[in-house]
Design an enzyme around this catalytic site. Structure first.
Site, PDB file in Angstrom:
ATOM      1  N   PHE A 123       0.872  -1.186   0.000  1.00 28.77           N
ATOM      2  CA  PHE A 123       0.000   0.000   0.000  1.00 28.77           C
ATOM      3  C   PHE A 123       0.899   1.222   0.000  1.00 28.77           C
ATOM      4  O   PHE A 123       1.699   1.407   0.929  1.00 28.77           O
ATOM      5  CB  PHE A 123      -0.898  -0.032   1.239  1.00 28.77           C
ATOM      6  CG  PHE A 123      -1.904   1.080   1.316  1.00 28.77           C
ATOM      7  CD1 PHE A 123      -3.077   1.022   0.585  1.00 28.77           C
ATOM      8  CD2 PHE A 123      -1.684   2.185   2.131  1.00 28.77           C
ATOM      9  CE1 PHE A 123      -4.014   2.043   0.670  1.00 28.77           C
ATOM     10  CE2 PHE A 123      -2.612   3.207   2.221  1.00 28.77           C
ATOM     11  CZ  PHE A 123      -3.781   3.141   1.485  1.00 28.77           C
ATOM     12  N   GLU A 127       4.944   9.696   1.259  1.00 31.72           N
ATOM     13  CA  GLU A 127       5.934  10.281   0.353  1.00 31.72           C
ATOM     14  C   GLU A 127       6.962  11.061   1.174  1.00 31.72           C
ATOM     15  O   GLU A 127       6.744  11.323   2.363  1.00 31.72           O
ATOM     16  CB  GLU A 127       5.252  11.226  -0.641  1.00 31.72           C
ATOM     17  CG  GLU A 127       4.270  10.550  -1.564  1.00 31.72           C
ATOM     18  CD  GLU A 127       3.656  11.493  -2.589  1.00 31.72           C
ATOM     19  OE1 GLU A 127       2.897  11.011  -3.429  1.00 31.72           O
ATOM     20  OE2 GLU A 127       3.926  12.722  -2.532  1.00 31.72           O
ATOM     21  N   PRO A 128       8.066  11.459   0.543  1.00 29.38           N
ATOM     22  CA  PRO A 128       9.063  12.259   1.275  1.00 29.38           C
ATOM     23  C   PRO A 128       8.474  13.498   1.942  1.00 29.38           C
ATOM     24  O   PRO A 128       8.898  13.893   3.023  1.00 29.38           O
ATOM     25  CB  PRO A 128      10.069  12.641   0.179  1.00 29.38           C
ATOM     26  CG  PRO A 128       9.980  11.526  -0.811  1.00 29.38           C
ATOM     27  CD  PRO A 128       8.540  11.108  -0.812  1.00 29.38           C
ATOM     28  N   TRP A 156       8.811   4.565   2.708  1.00 28.97           N
ATOM     29  CA  TRP A 156       8.443   3.697   3.831  1.00 28.97           C
ATOM     30  C   TRP A 156       7.427   2.625   3.431  1.00 28.97           C
ATOM     31  O   TRP A 156       6.483   2.360   4.163  1.00 28.97           O
ATOM     32  CB  TRP A 156       7.874   4.526   5.007  1.00 28.97           C
ATOM     33  CG  TRP A 156       8.536   5.819   5.257  1.00 28.97           C
ATOM     34  CD1 TRP A 156       7.987   7.062   5.180  1.00 28.97           C
ATOM     35  CD2 TRP A 156       9.915   6.027   5.639  1.00 28.97           C
ATOM     36  NE1 TRP A 156       8.906   8.026   5.489  1.00 28.97           N
ATOM     37  CE2 TRP A 156      10.117   7.425   5.762  1.00 28.97           C
ATOM     38  CE3 TRP A 156      10.987   5.172   5.883  1.00 28.97           C
ATOM     39  CZ2 TRP A 156      11.321   7.977   6.126  1.00 28.97           C
ATOM     40  CZ3 TRP A 156      12.211   5.722   6.229  1.00 28.97           C
ATOM     41  CH2 TRP A 156      12.355   7.112   6.351  1.00 28.97           C
ATOM     42  N   THR A 158       6.037  -0.870   3.125  1.00 31.03           N
ATOM     43  CA  THR A 158       6.148  -2.236   3.630  1.00 31.03           C
ATOM     44  C   THR A 158       5.913  -3.225   2.485  1.00 31.03           C
ATOM     45  O   THR A 158       5.037  -3.008   1.652  1.00 31.03           O
ATOM     46  CB  THR A 158       5.109  -2.469   4.740  1.00 31.03           C
ATOM     47  OG1 THR A 158       5.336  -1.538   5.789  1.00 31.03           O
ATOM     48  CG2 THR A 158       5.200  -3.880   5.300  1.00 31.03           C
ATOM     49  N   GLY A 339      16.462  -7.192  33.732  1.00 37.71           N
ATOM     50  CA  GLY A 339      17.748  -6.623  34.154  1.00 37.71           C
ATOM     51  C   GLY A 339      18.750  -6.640  33.005  1.00 37.71           C
ATOM     52  O   GLY A 339      18.402  -6.364  31.854  1.00 37.71           O
ATOM     53  N   GLU A 363       0.682   3.786   9.796  1.00 38.21           N
ATOM     54  CA  GLU A 363      -0.776   3.755   9.614  1.00 38.21           C
ATOM     55  C   GLU A 363      -1.489   4.766  10.506  1.00 38.21           C
ATOM     56  O   GLU A 363      -2.535   4.482  11.088  1.00 38.21           O
ATOM     57  CB  GLU A 363      -1.315   2.333   9.786  1.00 38.21           C
ATOM     58  CG  GLU A 363      -0.836   1.435   8.652  1.00 38.21           C
ATOM     59  CD  GLU A 363      -1.527   0.096   8.581  1.00 38.21           C
ATOM     60  OE1 GLU A 363      -2.731   0.041   8.841  1.00 38.21           O
ATOM     61  OE2 GLU A 363      -0.837  -0.881   8.226  1.00 38.21           O
ATOM     62  N   THR A 365       0.040   8.180  12.906  1.00 43.86           N
ATOM     63  CA  THR A 365       0.770   8.380  14.152  1.00 43.86           C
ATOM     64  C   THR A 365      -0.198   8.527  15.332  1.00 43.86           C
ATOM     65  O   THR A 365      -1.400   8.749  15.146  1.00 43.86           O
ATOM     66  CB  THR A 365       1.632   9.649  14.090  1.00 43.86           C
ATOM     67  OG1 THR A 365       0.749  10.789  13.937  1.00 43.86           O
ATOM     68  CG2 THR A 365       2.621   9.618  12.933  1.00 43.86           C
TER      69      THR A 365
END
Length: 379
Positions: A123, A127-128, A156, A158, A339, A363, A365
């Site tokens: 999908f 865009e930049p 980005w 997927t 730990g 999807e 923020t």
């Protein structure tokens, strides 16, 4: 108010749990380390029917409900969020959009192989210069009569290099702003379509995230989804369901980290007794369990509303906002419970902590979810 799962849902949940333990867990640390896409595991997920869960059987899907889908997402995400995001994107963003809004031709040619797991999809919205502001699409689709000429860059993405089918959002009529945006089906291998280098990410490192470049790509007219100018509405409607999938992923990451912390706290001893018997650790576990259960109720409710055909915009955004916060909080505490061992890769929790962060970003923020929620409650 019935909280029991059906027999079928319990069977599907168990199948996903078994797959996660036996197929995803072996090699998950190595895949994360080397950014290796889980190709073999994704193929098996397709064979199990997990890549087209909510698609009708007519088009090669499993014909299941959204509650079953989130159960699967939760179980897979406990072990490997890089694999579960493939399931989420293929189900929520690609298959859903094609079945709900695609033409019969598009369903026959593209949906069937996607829903049956023969192919996976991507999908392409970000865009930049257009992340949260999805209206500012710089990728253009010029109408040339019987085809569109596609130019621009997507970020980005997927499944960027492993997908066969790409749903691309682009601007056709800039003067109409968001009402001039269209959605297109683009095939891998189309002339002028190139895939950029793989992103080196903090988390979900097994997932292949790429930039995509389109240079005079000819997209046939029949590959436009819906009427001219439907693209922005298509993207928003599709993302509404996608949020439920990512909320379920966040829930699974949190639950997986909690289960590891609980088991470790029962086994690890200090001052002569298991650390789980020290109040400082016991209270951490209590808070983790409570917040996970609250997130689970939000996620399941959103999926249930979708199954009932009821409005789920508010519920989906609440589920994603809260579950992603829980994923971040719980994984940080799980590392703390472990730990020094929590800082070491072989104990899994540090990976889950790194994987958790993206659920607050992609999807929509957390800030976008707050915008959606506030808009809905102030109506």
């Amino acid at each position: 108010m019935l909280f029991q799962l059906s027999e079928e849902q319990l069977m599907i949940q168990q199948a996903a749990r078994d797959f996660a333990q036996h197929e995803l867990k072996p090699g998950v640390i190595e895949r994360d380390e080397h950014q290796k896409f889980p190709a073999e595991q994704v193929k098996k997920l397709g064979e199990l029917g997990f890549l087209g869960m909510m698609v009708s059987e007519e088009f090669g899907g499993s014909g299941l409900d959204a509650v079953s889908y989130v159960l699967v997402m939760e179980e897979l995400s406990k072990i490997d969020a890089s694999a579960s995001v493939v399931v989420s994107v293929n189900n929520s963003l690609v298959c859903y959009g094609l079945e709900a809004y695609g033409s019969e031709f598009q369903k026959e040619k593209y949906l069937k192989p996607l829903a049956s797991g023969q192919q996976i999809g991507a999908f392409c919205l970000s865009e930049p210069e257009a992340g949260s502001d999805a209206t500012s699409q710089q990728t253009t689709a010029e109408d040339k009569g019987d085809y569109y000429l596609l130019n621009g860059t997507k970020n980005w993405i997927t499944n960027g290099s492993n997908a066969s089918t790409y749903l691309v959002i682009a601007q056709t009529h800039p003067d109409l702003k968001h009402k001039g945006i269209n959605a297109f089906i683009v095939e891998k291998g189309m002339e002028g379509f190139t895939i950029g280098p793989k992103e080196n990410k903090m988390g979900i490192r097994g997932s292949d995230t790429h930039s995509l470049m389109f240079n005079d790509v000819k997209v046939p007219k029949e590959n436009r989804i819906g009427e001219d100018g439907f693209g922005f509405k298509f993207a928003m409607k599709t993302l509404e369901g996608g949020r439920i999938g990512i909320a379920a992923q966040a829930l699974g990451i949190a639950a997986g980290a909690y289960e590891l912390a609980l088991a470790y706290a029962k086994q690890r001893k200090s001052f002569g007794k298991p650390i789980a018997e020290h109040q400082a650790i016991a209270f951490k576990l209590a808070d983790m369990a409570t917040s996970i259960e609250a997130a689970r109720m939000l996620v399941y409710k959103a999926a249930w509303l979708k199954d009932q055909g009821l409005p789920y915009t508010l519920a989906g955004s609440m589920a994603k906002l809260y579950a992603s916060k829980v994923a971040m909080d719980v994984t940080v505490e799980a590392v703390q419970v472990h730990g020094g061992y929590g800082f070491v890769k072989e104990y899994h929790v540090e990976r889950l902590m790194r994987d958790a962060k993206i659920t607050q970003i992609y999807e929509g923020t957390s800030e976008i979810q707050q915008m959606v929620i506030s808009r809905e409650i102030l109506r």
